[in-house]
Design an enzyme around this catalytic site. Structure first.
Site, PDB file in Angstrom:
ATOM      1  N   TYR A 177      39.934  38.139  48.930  1.00  0.00           N
ATOM      2  CA  TYR A 177      40.530  37.443  49.883  1.00  0.00           C
ATOM      3  C   TYR A 177      40.305  38.124  51.376  1.00  0.00           C
ATOM      4  O   TYR A 177      40.572  37.438  52.361  1.00  0.00           O
ATOM      5  CB  TYR A 177      42.041  36.973  49.867  1.00  0.00           C
ATOM      6  CG  TYR A 177      42.343  35.918  48.643  1.00  0.00           C
ATOM      7  CD1 TYR A 177      41.127  35.490  47.957  1.00  0.00           C
ATOM      8  CD2 TYR A 177      43.385  35.445  48.711  1.00  0.00           C
ATOM      9  CE1 TYR A 177      41.509  34.492  46.999  1.00  0.00           C
ATOM     10  CE2 TYR A 177      43.680  34.194  47.641  1.00  0.00           C
ATOM     11  CZ  TYR A 177      42.787  33.869  46.931  1.00  0.00           C
ATOM     12  OH  TYR A 177      42.893  32.917  46.109  1.00  0.00           O
ATOM     13  N   LYS A 217      41.639  45.229  36.701  1.00  0.00           N
ATOM     14  CA  LYS A 217      40.177  45.148  35.918  1.00  0.00           C
ATOM     15  C   LYS A 217      39.403  46.403  36.268  1.00  0.00           C
ATOM     16  O   LYS A 217      38.607  46.328  36.550  1.00  0.00           O
ATOM     17  CB  LYS A 217      39.682  43.920  36.205  1.00  0.00           C
ATOM     18  CG  LYS A 217      38.676  43.299  35.281  1.00  0.00           C
ATOM     19  CD  LYS A 217      39.160  43.096  33.785  1.00  0.00           C
ATOM     20  CE  LYS A 217      37.842  42.790  33.052  1.00  0.00           C
ATOM     21  NZ  LYS A 217      38.271  43.146  31.474  1.00  0.00           N
ATOM     22  N   ASP A 232      43.061  40.426  32.232  1.00  0.00           N
ATOM     23  CA  ASP A 232      42.525  39.380  31.253  1.00  0.00           C
ATOM     24  C   ASP A 232      43.444  39.403  30.032  1.00  0.00           C
ATOM     25  O   ASP A 232      43.935  38.298  29.494  1.00  0.00           O
ATOM     26  CB  ASP A 232      40.988  39.283  31.038  1.00  0.00           C
ATOM     27  CG  ASP A 232      40.514  40.840  30.634  1.00  0.00           C
ATOM     28  OD1 ASP A 232      41.333  42.009  30.675  1.00  0.00           O
ATOM     29  OD2 ASP A 232      39.573  41.084  30.227  1.00  0.00           O
ATOM     30  N   ASP A 276      47.459  35.577  42.589  1.00  0.00           N
ATOM     31  CA  ASP A 276      47.308  34.109  42.892  1.00  0.00           C
ATOM     32  C   ASP A 276      46.996  33.516  41.719  1.00  0.00           C
ATOM     33  O   ASP A 276      47.761  32.510  41.380  1.00  0.00           O
ATOM     34  CB  ASP A 276      46.194  33.866  43.900  1.00  0.00           C
ATOM     35  CG  ASP A 276      46.204  32.511  44.667  1.00  0.00           C
ATOM     36  OD1 ASP A 276      47.392  31.839  44.259  1.00  0.00           O
ATOM     37  OD2 ASP A 276      45.310  32.235  45.266  1.00  0.00           O
ATOM     38  N   ASP A 299      50.026  31.308  39.223  1.00  0.00           N
ATOM     39  CA  ASP A 299      50.088  30.074  38.819  1.00  0.00           C
ATOM     40  C   ASP A 299      49.913  29.736  37.087  1.00  0.00           C
ATOM     41  O   ASP A 299      50.613  28.863  36.754  1.00  0.00           O
ATOM     42  CB  ASP A 299      48.551  29.621  39.241  1.00  0.00           C
ATOM     43  CG  ASP A 299      48.675  28.898  40.847  1.00  0.00           C
ATOM     44  OD1 ASP A 299      49.505  29.681  41.335  1.00  0.00           O
ATOM     45  OD2 ASP A 299      47.847  28.014  41.155  1.00  0.00           O
TER      46      ASP A 299
HETATM   47  N1  GGG Z   1      51.815  26.982  49.611  1.00  0.00           N
HETATM   48  C1  GGG Z   1      50.892  27.626  48.802  1.00  0.00           C
HETATM   49  C2  GGG Z   1      49.309  27.031  49.236  1.00  0.00           C
HETATM   50  O1  GGG Z   1      49.237  26.357  50.172  1.00  0.00           O
HETATM   51  N2  GGG Z   1      48.606  27.150  48.232  1.00  0.00           N
HETATM   52  C3  GGG Z   1      47.168  26.671  48.608  1.00  0.00           C
HETATM   53  C4  GGG Z   1      46.441  28.015  48.316  1.00  0.00           C
HETATM   54  O2  GGG Z   1      44.989  27.682  48.226  1.00  0.00           O
HETATM   55  N3  GGG Z   1      46.655  29.061  48.515  1.00  0.00           N
HETATM   56  C5  GGG Z   1      45.846  30.332  48.425  1.00  0.00           C
HETATM   57  C6  GGG Z   1      46.785  31.553  48.471  1.00  0.00           C
HETATM   58  O3  GGG Z   1      48.057  31.338  48.240  1.00  0.00           O
HETATM   59  O4  GGG Z   1      46.298  32.633  48.848  1.00  0.00           O
END
Ligand code: GGG
Length: 334
Positions: A127, A175, A207, A231, A235
């Site tokens: 990121y 990893k 993984d 991230d 999820d």
């Molecule tokens: N509220 C979390 C959000 O907006 N998620 C959308 C997203 O793409 N988030 C990337 C991240 O949390 O780094």
């Protein structure tokens, strides 16, 4: 952790709904905050709609507001996430994203025993944004991992578990068998901090973690991860506890924090008034705790958990209630 305001001042809370259901769940959480405390709210724009209207996804005044407010409540980022949520995390000086994933009593969960906390590196990894389109056929991405950021996260993880007796250590998900230089540096640096601090830490390939956590979430407690892994894996954990509508998060910096649900804009239901406000309300609980008001945090959490247990439910949890009805039920319990 987070900001402490000077005695007597009303904390300034920046409110940035973002896009999609952010405009439904953030106002609901603001009503909760108004009920438990005295805060000065300042609302600002960011996101896809702002980009369309102004040519900028994150106007300078919104960045400045987040950089100076005592705390920020954020909703959701859509297509412009890279230009909105990443700079906003930078604005508050955040280096770790705390993402608890808890199965609440009464909620239909795939794995009701799940009780995890992800500590996600929040400044670098893939990121960090060094992406290039080299030719029509080839695009590249440079992954950045530094010892400095890894050590800072390791220090935070040690402090986090030492301050909370319910945690007796953490697991580093990585990893490093493939990404030897980057995840190797991450894993080794975080582990060195644990050893230095005398905190128990083990490691797991990310993984393998994805499988093990589905089969037996009890094996894990606090998971320390690189940015993208945090991230994705959080999820995945949302799927174990009943859905993305339940996971809050805190982007923690030294002076201030930014608090947001883990979910995104949910374009499939945006505008229908049926978004689950629980994750944003639970993020608001983390926000007030960052301002030093643990009682208010407990009150919000208890009220939200009570409604999740035997109150009205939005469609993501199998109910037919609207955001308004769930919000009213939480406010009634407060
Ligand atoms: N509220 C979390 C959000 O907006 N998620 C959308 C997203 O793409 N988030 C990337 C991240 O949390 O780094």
């Amino acid at each position: 952790e987070g900001a402490r305001t000077d005695g007597g001042d009303v904390p300034e809370v920046a409110v940035i709904p973002g896009d999609g259901i952010g405009h439904e769940v953030v106002p609901a959480a603001v009503e909760v905050l108004e009920t438990v405390g005295d805060y000065a709210f300042t609302e600002a724009e960011a996101g896809d709609a702002t980009l369309d209207e102004t040519g900028e996804a994150l106007p300078a005044e919104t960045y400045e507001l987040a950089a100076t407010a005592d705390a920020t409540l954020f909703g959701a980022a859509g297509e412009s996430a890279a230009d909105v949520i990443l700079p906003l995390r930078e604005a508050v000086g955040s280096f770790v994203n705390i993402r608890p994933a808890t199965a609440y009593p009464g909620v239909d969960a795939l794995r009701p025993e799940t009780d995890l906390v992800f500590l996600r590196e929040n400044t670098e990894g893939v990121y960090a944004g060094h992406e290039d389109r080299l030719t029509d056929d080839v695009s590249t991405l440079t992954r950045v991992v530094t010892e400095t950021a890894s050590r800072r996260l390791g220090e935070f993880a040690c402090e986090y578990v030492r301050e909370r007796p319910e945690h007796d250590g953490f697991t580093v998900a990585h990893k490093a068998n493939v990404m030897r230089e980057t995840d190797g540096l991450f894993r080794d640096t975080v582990l060195a901090e644990a050893e230095r601090a005398g905190v128990d830490a083990d490691t797991v390939l990310m993984d393998a973690f994805a499988t093990h956590v589905c089969l037996d979430p009890d094996r894990f407690d606090v998971i320390v991860c690189p940015n993208l892994a945090g991230d994705v894996l959080s999820d995945l954990a949302a799927g174990l506890v009943g859905g993305l509508g339940l996971l809050p998060s805190a982007n923690v910096g030294d002076e201030r924090g930014l608090f947001e649900p883990v979910h995104g804009t949910a374009p499939d239901i945006a505008g229908e008034g049926v978004a689950n406000p629980a994750a944003t309300m639970l993020s608001a609980a983390m926000l007030v705790e960052s301002l030093g008001d643990d009682d208010a945090g407990d009150r919000i959490r208890t009220a939200v958990e009570g409604v999740l247990s035997d109150g009205p439910r939005t469609p993501d949890l199998g109910g037919q209630a609207t955001t308004r009805e769930v919000t009213d039920a939480v406010l009634a319990r407060l």
